[in-house]
Every structure is written in C-alpha cells, then in structure tokens.
Design a protein around this motif. Structure first.
Motif, short mmCIF file in Angstrom:
data_model
loop_
_atom_site.label_atom_id
_atom_site.label_comp_id
_atom_site.label_asym_id
_atom_site.label_seq_id
_atom_site.Cartn_x
_atom_site.Cartn_y
_atom_site.Cartn_z
N UNK A 1 14.62 -11.62 -138.57
CA UNK A 1 13.61 -12.55 -138.10
C UNK A 1 13.63 -12.66 -136.58
N UNK A 2 14.80 -12.44 -135.99
CA UNK A 2 14.90 -12.52 -134.53
C UNK A 2 14.13 -11.41 -133.84
N UNK A 3 13.92 -10.30 -134.53
CA UNK A 3 13.21 -9.17 -133.94
C UNK A 3 11.76 -9.54 -133.61
N UNK A 4 11.20 -10.52 -134.31
CA UNK A 4 9.83 -10.94 -134.02
C UNK A 4 9.69 -11.53 -132.63
N UNK A 5 10.75 -12.13 -132.12
CA UNK A 5 10.72 -12.68 -130.76
C UNK A 5 10.60 -11.57 -129.73
N UNK A 6 10.97 -10.37 -130.09
CA UNK A 6 10.82 -9.22 -129.20
C UNK A 6 9.50 -8.48 -129.47
N UNK B 1 6.57 -9.38 -130.98
CA UNK B 1 5.29 -10.06 -130.74
C UNK B 1 4.92 -10.03 -129.26
N UNK B 2 5.80 -10.40 -128.33
CA UNK B 2 5.43 -10.29 -126.92
C UNK B 2 5.18 -8.85 -126.47
N UNK B 3 5.95 -7.90 -126.99
CA UNK B 3 5.72 -6.51 -126.62
C UNK B 3 4.37 -6.02 -127.10
N UNK B 4 3.96 -6.42 -128.29
CA UNK B 4 2.65 -6.00 -128.78
C UNK B 4 1.52 -6.65 -127.99
N UNK B 5 1.70 -7.89 -127.57
CA UNK B 5 0.68 -8.54 -126.74
C UNK B 5 0.58 -7.84 -125.40
N UNK B 6 1.69 -7.47 -124.81
CA UNK B 6 1.68 -6.75 -123.53
C UNK B 6 1.03 -5.39 -123.69
N UNK B 7 1.32 -4.70 -124.79
CA UNK B 7 0.72 -3.40 -125.05
C UNK B 7 -0.79 -3.49 -125.22
N UNK B 8 -1.26 -4.46 -125.96
CA UNK B 8 -2.71 -4.64 -126.13
C UNK B 8 -3.36 -4.98 -124.80
#
Length: 47
Positions: free
Chosen positions: A1-6, A8-15
């Motif tokens: 579950x902790x991986x989502x903290x990494x 989600x922000x990475x996917x937002x930055x990529x988009x």
C-alpha cells in the motif's frame, strides 16, 4: 500500500510532462501539412 504514495505522484508528473510536450508540439506547428510532406515523396518532382 505504501507504493501508492510513490506511484500516484509519479503518474501525475508523467501525465503533466506528456501534456507539456504535446502543447509545445501544437504551438510549434509540428502537426501542420502532414499530407503535403507525404505526397511530396510520391510526386518526386526531382525526376
């Protein structure tokens, strides 16, 4: 579950980065006259 903290922000930055690159391409007319360039290969005006 902790991986989502990494992830989600990475996917937002990529988009956001993809959106900026696409916006740049539109403003610098990278998608203009695509048909004419393709047709110029077929026409071969040099011959």
């Amino acid at each position: 579950m902790d991986i989502l903290y990494l992830l989600v922000p990475l996917s937002v930055i990529l988009v956001f980065a993809i959106g900026v690159i696409f916006w740049w391409a539109l403003n610098h007319r990278q998608f203009e006259e695509l048909d004419e360039v393709g047709q110029s290969i077929i026409d071969d005006k040099d011959a």
